[in-house]
Scaffold this active site. Structure first.
Site, PDB file in Angstrom:
ATOM      1  N   GLU A  71      29.827   7.271  72.367  1.00  0.00           N
ATOM      2  CA  GLU A  71      30.132   6.115  73.425  1.00  0.00           C
ATOM      3  C   GLU A  71      29.037   4.932  72.916  1.00  0.00           C
ATOM      4  OE1 GLU A  71      28.051   5.885  77.463  1.00  0.00           O
ATOM      5  OE2 GLU A  71      27.605   4.337  77.124  1.00  0.00           O
ATOM      6  N   LYS A 235      21.188   8.663  83.159  1.00  0.00           N
ATOM      7  CA  LYS A 235      22.658   8.585  82.724  1.00  0.00           C
ATOM      8  C   LYS A 235      22.141   7.472  81.108  1.00  0.00           C
ATOM      9  CE  LYS A 235      26.898   7.926  80.650  1.00  0.00           C
ATOM     10  NZ  LYS A 235      26.978   6.643  79.493  1.00  0.00           N
ATOM     11  N   ASP A 251      20.250  22.721  72.445  1.00  0.00           N
ATOM     12  CA  ASP A 251      20.917  22.663  73.177  1.00  0.00           C
ATOM     13  C   ASP A 251      20.478  21.268  74.341  1.00  0.00           C
ATOM     14  OD1 ASP A 251      22.587  24.207  76.232  1.00  0.00           O
ATOM     15  OD2 ASP A 251      21.080  25.888  76.142  1.00  0.00           O
ATOM     16  N   HIS A 350      29.430  -3.497  74.944  1.00  0.00           N
ATOM     17  CA  HIS A 350      30.790  -2.823  74.919  1.00  0.00           C
ATOM     18  C   HIS A 350      31.675  -3.296  75.008  1.00  0.00           C
ATOM     19  CE1 HIS A 350      29.181   0.833  76.681  1.00  0.00           C
ATOM     20  NE2 HIS A 350      28.444   0.642  77.525  1.00  0.00           N
TER      21      HIS A 350
HETATM   22  C1  MEV Z   1      25.949   3.172  80.629  1.00  0.00           C
HETATM   23  O1  MEV Z   1      26.309   3.885  79.194  1.00  0.00           O
HETATM   24  C2  MEV Z   1      24.338   3.438  80.824  1.00  0.00           C
HETATM   25  C3  MEV Z   1      24.255   2.418  81.733  1.00  0.00           C
HETATM   26  O2  MEV Z   1      24.860   2.622  82.782  1.00  0.00           O
HETATM   27  C4  MEV Z   1      22.657   2.548  82.376  1.00  0.00           C
HETATM   28  C5  MEV Z   1      21.647   2.049  83.386  1.00  0.00           C
HETATM   29  O3  MEV Z   1      22.524   1.314  83.921  1.00  0.00           O
HETATM   30  O4  MEV Z   1      20.795   1.940  83.194  1.00  0.00           O
HETATM   31  C6  MEV Z   1      23.756   1.128  81.547  1.00  0.00           C
END
Ligand code: MEV
Length: 358
Positions: A71, A235, A251, A350
């Site tokens: 990413e 995430k 893992d 991004h």
């Molecule tokens: C993107 O990979 C991760 C985010 O969505 C985490 C978040 O929203 O805190 C930016």
């Protein structure tokens, strides 16, 4: 006819991609004979870029941290978060252990286990003497009555610096056989990825403008209250944490499964990180708590030259030290995301990276 798995590499490749020269040359370009024994039916490798978190301070020690991620902007954010946070304090219960479950619907297993606890530990240890020689081995046996029909026996095992799934699964099967020999019915035995014996806690604090402080706290509250936001916040944490787990040949699925299970231990899934504000000092106090059950030896780590190189780069002395780095990286990563979300927004970073890709 020769089975696919028994064919030579060239035969396999030609069967899969022989009709398509481009496919064939791409697979060949990324083939790596050192990795070909890790999986069955090997055809090629999937390279995941490794980016460097230049300076992560954990318990006052500075690390260069490799993060494997596909990413864009994760590594830039990790660097920014780690720089802003400074030293992260990580603690855990000593010693950490791994966990195997024996699952049974036979109620007799509870009393039998209580009566034969030492024998069960001996059976487990005799099934894997080399870990006992290295100073590890089965530690405790616990009984759990999930309800009046379903029972689970937990064996806690010190696997030293090994990932330990093979060790505990071997022990679990030996103990399951011991139950069966004693007429106790067993469904199966398998490692549990929800390992309370490897819970690590990372915390730190940072001074911020009051506006930003309040907005981050509000955003964090959503993560504690709302599963939809919690899953996204977590995430973001895993972007960094799982990237280190993967880069060191561990893992990452078991790590992530354990973290998510722990985040819903009380019945409601929540964010891994909690935030408090100290208004007197304009400080944000961050703290994350999850199981981080890893290894620095054994398993596929030993067969993976890049995992070994990354462990050397990290200069970790133990699996516990690696776990501390993983949780601290997660904290830096999620903080950077939360900070961006309430200030510039996430897209600017991004988009910069996307431009480089296109
Ligand atoms: C993107 O990979 C991760 C985010 O969505 C985490 C978040 O929203 O805190 C930016």
């Amino acid at each position: 006819m020769t089975k696919f798995r028994d064919k030579t590499y060239e035969e396999r490749l030609s069967e899969i991609a022989g009709q398509n020269k481009e496919l064939m040359s791409t697979y060949l370009k990324y083939v790596n004979s050192e990795l070909s024994n890790i999986t069955e039916n090997y055809i090629s490798s999937f390279p995941v870029p490794i980016g460097i978190l230049r300076e992560l301070k954990v318990n006052n020690k500075t690390y260069i941290v490799p993060i494997a991620t596909e990413e864009p902007s994760v590594v830039a954010a990790a660097n920014k978060g780690a720089k802003m946070l400074g030293n992260v304090t990580v603690t855990h219960e000593v010693p950490t252990y791994k966990l195997v479950q024996i699952l049974s619907t036979d109620k007799n297993i509870i009393d039998f286990t209580k009566n034969y606890e030492q024998e069960i530990i001996d059976v487990a240890n005799n099934s894997f003497p080399s870990i006992v020689q290295r100073g590890g081995g089965a530690l405790f046996v616990q009984t759990r009555e999930i309800n009046d029909q379903y029972f689970s026996i937990h064996i806690q095992v010190d696997t030293k610096d090994a990932m330990g799934a093979n060790i505990v699964n071997t022990m679990g099967e030996a103990v399951a056989n011991f139950y069966k020999e004693n007429k106790i019915d067993v469904v199966t035995s398998i490692v549990s990825n929800l390992n309370l014996g490897a819970v690590f806690k990372a915390s730190t604090q940072i001074k911020l403008d009051l506006d930003v402080l309040k907005k981050i706290k509000e955003l964090a509250d959503f993560g504690q209250l709302d599963i939809y936001r919690a899953s996204t916040e977590n995430k973001g944490f895993l972007n960094g944490a799982a990237g280190v787990v993967l880069a060191t040949g561990n893992d990452w699925r078991s790590f992530e499964a354990g973290a998510h299970a722990y985040a819903s231990l009380n019945g409601q899934y929540k964010s891994f990180t909690t935030y408090q504000i100290d208004l007197k000092n304009n400080q944000l106090v961050l703290s994350a708590e999850i199981p981080v059950s890893l290894g620095t030896v054994g398993g596929s780590i030993q067969s993976h030259p890049i995992a070994l190189a990354n462990l050397k780069l990290l200069k970790v002395q133990s699996a516990d030290e690696l776990s501390s780095i993983v949780i601290a990286t997660g904290l830096a990563q999620t903080f950077a995301a939360m900070y961006a979300l309430v200030t510039t927004g996430i897209q600017s970073g991004h988009m910069k990276m996307q431009k480089r890709l296109n």
